[in-house]
Design a protein around this motif. Structure first.
Motif, PDB file in Angstrom:
ATOM      1  N   ALA A  31       0.833  -1.205   0.000  1.00 26.78           N
ATOM      2  CA  ALA A  31       0.000   0.000   0.000  1.00 26.78           C
ATOM      3  C   ALA A  31       0.872   1.261   0.000  1.00 26.78           C
ATOM      4  N   LYS A  32       1.900   1.260   0.827  1.00 24.05           N
ATOM      5  CA  LYS A  32       2.802   2.415   0.903  1.00 24.05           C
ATOM      6  C   LYS A  32       3.562   2.601  -0.413  1.00 24.05           C
ATOM      7  N   CYS A  33       4.076   1.503  -0.958  1.00 24.73           N
ATOM      8  CA  CYS A  33       4.817   1.558  -2.220  1.00 24.73           C
ATOM      9  C   CYS A  33       3.900   1.998  -3.371  1.00 24.73           C
ATOM     10  N   ALA A  34       2.675   1.494  -3.393  1.00 21.69           N
ATOM     11  CA  ALA A  34       1.710   1.869  -4.438  1.00 21.69           C
ATOM     12  C   ALA A  34       1.423   3.362  -4.386  1.00 21.69           C
ATOM     13  N   LYS A  35       1.284   3.889  -3.185  1.00 19.96           N
ATOM     14  CA  LYS A  35       1.029   5.326  -3.008  1.00 19.96           C
ATOM     15  C   LYS A  35       2.204   6.148  -3.547  1.00 19.96           C
ATOM     16  N   GLN A  36       3.432   5.696  -3.275  1.00 24.03           N
ATOM     17  CA  GLN A  36       4.622   6.394  -3.764  1.00 24.03           C
ATOM     18  C   GLN A  36       4.699   6.343  -5.290  1.00 24.03           C
ATOM     19  N   LEU A  37       4.405   5.184  -5.866  1.00 23.83           N
ATOM     20  CA  LEU A  37       4.431   5.069  -7.326  1.00 23.83           C
ATOM     21  C   LEU A  37       3.329   5.916  -7.962  1.00 23.83           C
ATOM     22  N   ALA A  38       2.174   5.969  -7.319  1.00 21.83           N
ATOM     23  CA  ALA A  38       1.084   6.807  -7.832  1.00 21.83           C
ATOM     24  C   ALA A  38       1.508   8.269  -7.867  1.00 21.83           C
ATOM     25  N   GLN A  39       2.176   8.702  -6.829  1.00 20.60           N
ATOM     26  CA  GLN A  39       2.666  10.094  -6.800  1.00 20.60           C
ATOM     27  C   GLN A  39       3.647  10.326  -7.943  1.00 20.60           C
ATOM     28  N   PHE A 124      -2.151   2.592 -13.861  1.00 24.67           N
ATOM     29  CA  PHE A 124      -2.593   2.301 -12.493  1.00 24.67           C
ATOM     30  C   PHE A 124      -2.457   0.803 -12.191  1.00 24.67           C
ATOM     31  N   GLU A 125      -2.880  -0.037 -13.108  1.00 22.12           N
ATOM     32  CA  GLU A 125      -2.738  -1.487 -12.921  1.00 22.12           C
ATOM     33  C   GLU A 125      -1.260  -1.877 -12.826  1.00 22.12           C
ATOM     34  N   LYS A 126      -0.436  -1.224 -13.624  1.00 20.09           N
ATOM     35  CA  LYS A 126       1.000  -1.518 -13.605  1.00 20.09           C
ATOM     36  C   LYS A 126       1.625  -1.178 -12.258  1.00 20.09           C
ATOM     37  N   ILE A 127       1.262  -0.039 -11.679  1.00 17.42           N
ATOM     38  CA  ILE A 127       1.909   0.338 -10.416  1.00 17.42           C
ATOM     39  C   ILE A 127       1.495  -0.584  -9.268  1.00 17.42           C
ATOM     40  N   ILE A 128       0.270  -1.074  -9.294  1.00 17.08           N
ATOM     41  CA  ILE A 128      -0.153  -2.020  -8.248  1.00 17.08           C
ATOM     42  C   ILE A 128       0.575  -3.348  -8.442  1.00 17.08           C
ATOM     43  N   ILE A 130       3.485  -3.796  -9.829  1.00 17.57           N
ATOM     44  CA  ILE A 130       4.894  -3.591  -9.471  1.00 17.57           C
ATOM     45  C   ILE A 130       5.061  -3.430  -7.957  1.00 17.57           C
ATOM     46  N   ALA A 131       4.206  -2.642  -7.333  1.00 15.01           N
ATOM     47  CA  ALA A 131       4.308  -2.421  -5.876  1.00 15.01           C
ATOM     48  C   ALA A 131       4.256  -3.736  -5.117  1.00 15.01           C
ATOM     49  N   ASP A 132       3.413  -4.645  -5.568  1.00 19.46           N
ATOM     50  CA  ASP A 132       3.288  -5.966  -4.944  1.00 19.46           C
ATOM     51  C   ASP A 132       4.626  -6.717  -4.974  1.00 19.46           C
ATOM     52  N   LYS A 133       5.408  -6.497  -6.002  1.00 20.02           N
ATOM     53  CA  LYS A 133       6.656  -7.254  -6.190  1.00 20.02           C
ATOM     54  C   LYS A 133       7.877  -6.580  -5.580  1.00 20.02           C
ATOM     55  N   ILE A 134       7.793  -5.270  -5.265  1.00 18.41           N
ATOM     56  CA  ILE A 134       8.998  -4.560  -4.797  1.00 18.41           C
ATOM     57  C   ILE A 134       8.840  -3.893  -3.437  1.00 18.41           C
ATOM     58  N   GLU A 135       7.706  -4.079  -2.785  1.00 22.64           N
ATOM     59  CA  GLU A 135       7.514  -3.399  -1.494  1.00 22.64           C
ATOM     60  C   GLU A 135       8.658  -3.762  -0.538  1.00 22.64           C
ATOM     61  N   PRO A 136       9.035  -2.841   0.357  1.00 22.66           N
ATOM     62  CA  PRO A 136      10.243  -3.025   1.167  1.00 22.66           C
ATOM     63  C   PRO A 136      10.108  -3.933   2.391  1.00 22.66           C
ATOM     64  N   ASN A 137       8.906  -4.255   2.799  1.00 22.48           N
ATOM     65  CA  ASN A 137       8.730  -5.000   4.052  1.00 22.48           C
ATOM     66  C   ASN A 137       9.104  -6.472   3.954  1.00 22.48           C
ATOM     67  N   THR A 138       8.807  -7.102   2.813  1.00 20.14           N
ATOM     68  CA  THR A 138       9.049  -8.552   2.706  1.00 20.14           C
ATOM     69  C   THR A 138       9.774  -8.962   1.430  1.00 20.14           C
ATOM     70  N   ARG A 139      10.010  -8.031   0.546  1.00 18.53           N
ATOM     71  CA  ARG A 139      10.672  -8.364  -0.725  1.00 18.53           C
ATOM     72  C   ARG A 139      12.180  -8.125  -0.625  1.00 18.53           C
ATOM     73  N   GLU A 140      12.917  -8.886  -1.402  1.00 17.87           N
ATOM     74  CA  GLU A 140      14.380  -8.798  -1.392  1.00 17.87           C
ATOM     75  C   GLU A 140      14.834  -7.438  -1.937  1.00 17.87           C
ATOM     76  N   LYS A 141      15.631  -6.720  -1.134  1.00 17.65           N
ATOM     77  CA  LYS A 141      16.032  -5.361  -1.476  1.00 17.65           C
ATOM     78  C   LYS A 141      16.808  -5.290  -2.796  1.00 17.65           C
ATOM     79  N   GLU A 142      17.724  -6.229  -3.003  1.00 14.60           N
ATOM     80  CA  GLU A 142      18.548  -6.194  -4.216  1.00 14.60           C
ATOM     81  C   GLU A 142      17.683  -6.276  -5.476  1.00 14.60           C
ATOM     82  N   HIS A 143      16.698  -7.177  -5.459  1.00  8.00           N
ATOM     83  CA  HIS A 143      15.780  -7.310  -6.600  1.00  8.00           C
ATOM     84  C   HIS A 143      14.934  -6.047  -6.754  1.00  8.00           C
TER      85      HIS A 143
END
Length: 196
Positions: A31-39, A124-128, A130-143
């Motif tokens: 949710a946080k990452c999606a908001k940032q990408l939307a901005q 809009f569909e793209k950012i959601i 992408i956000a699902d795959k790169i959010e910082p809480n549980t996804r690998e930072k390097e990827h």
């Protein structure tokens, strides 16, 4: 869409009760990452945040419950049924509408397609997705950092999507899982969009 009428407190409470701790943490990050990408892409931050919150709301449902909801309420392509791990996406869109009264078609579509994607996704569909795959809480930072770097380039959304589809295809082959034909079609389409 008037997002002020959506009760985020109720959504968060429901998610806390219906998701595992790790999935809840992932949801908050998305949710946080999606908001940032939307901005970044001049899209509705409120709508992106809500889509991010609800994208996985059915993720922890039992396979039987997912299938029951699909069979009784939804039209899902046979090819989508190849991998039960993606069934939560159409069901999450259904829950978003029925449980949380989300009527915004852009939010519902982004939730619906956040796992498999589709040809010609909206930004809009793209950012959601992408956000699902790169959010910082549980996804690998390097990827995640590699994907974020692609977003800074011209045609960045499509380049990031292509990279994510490449990773998905490699992962599916490595785990000896079936590949939905739609995934291959989207990959081929993105190759044309990015490299033509």
């Amino acid at each position: 869409m008037d997002c002020t009428k959506i009760n985020n407190e109720y959504i968060l409470k429901w998610l806390k009760e219906n998701l595992s701790d790790e999935r809840y943490l992932h949801t908050l990050g998305t949710a946080k990452c999606a908001k940032q990408l939307a901005q970044k892409y001049n899209l509705s931050e409120e709508k992106a945040y809500i889509a991010g919150l609800l994208h996985d709301c059915a993720k922890c449902f039992a396979k039987e419950k997912l299938l029951e909801i699909i069979n009784n309420n939804l039209k899902v392509e046979e090819s989508e049924m190849l991998n039960y791990k993606t069934l939560h996406a159409p069901v999450s869109a259904y829950i978003a509408e029925k449980e949380f009264n989300i009527k915004d078609s852009e939010i519902l579509s982004a939730i619906r397609w956040h796992t498999l994607g589709k040809i010609n996704m909206t930004d809009f569909e793209k950012i959601i997705f992408i956000a699902d795959k790169i959010e910082p809480n549980t996804r690998e930072k390097e990827h995640s950092d590699k994907i974020k770097a692609l977003l800074e380039e011209d045609n960045g959304l499509n380049k990031a999507l292509l990279k994510l589809y490449k990773s998905t295809l490699k992962s599916l082959v490595k785990r000896d899982l079936k590949i939905c034909l739609l995934t291959v079609e989207i990959y081929n389409h993105l190759e044309d969009v990015v490299n033509s």
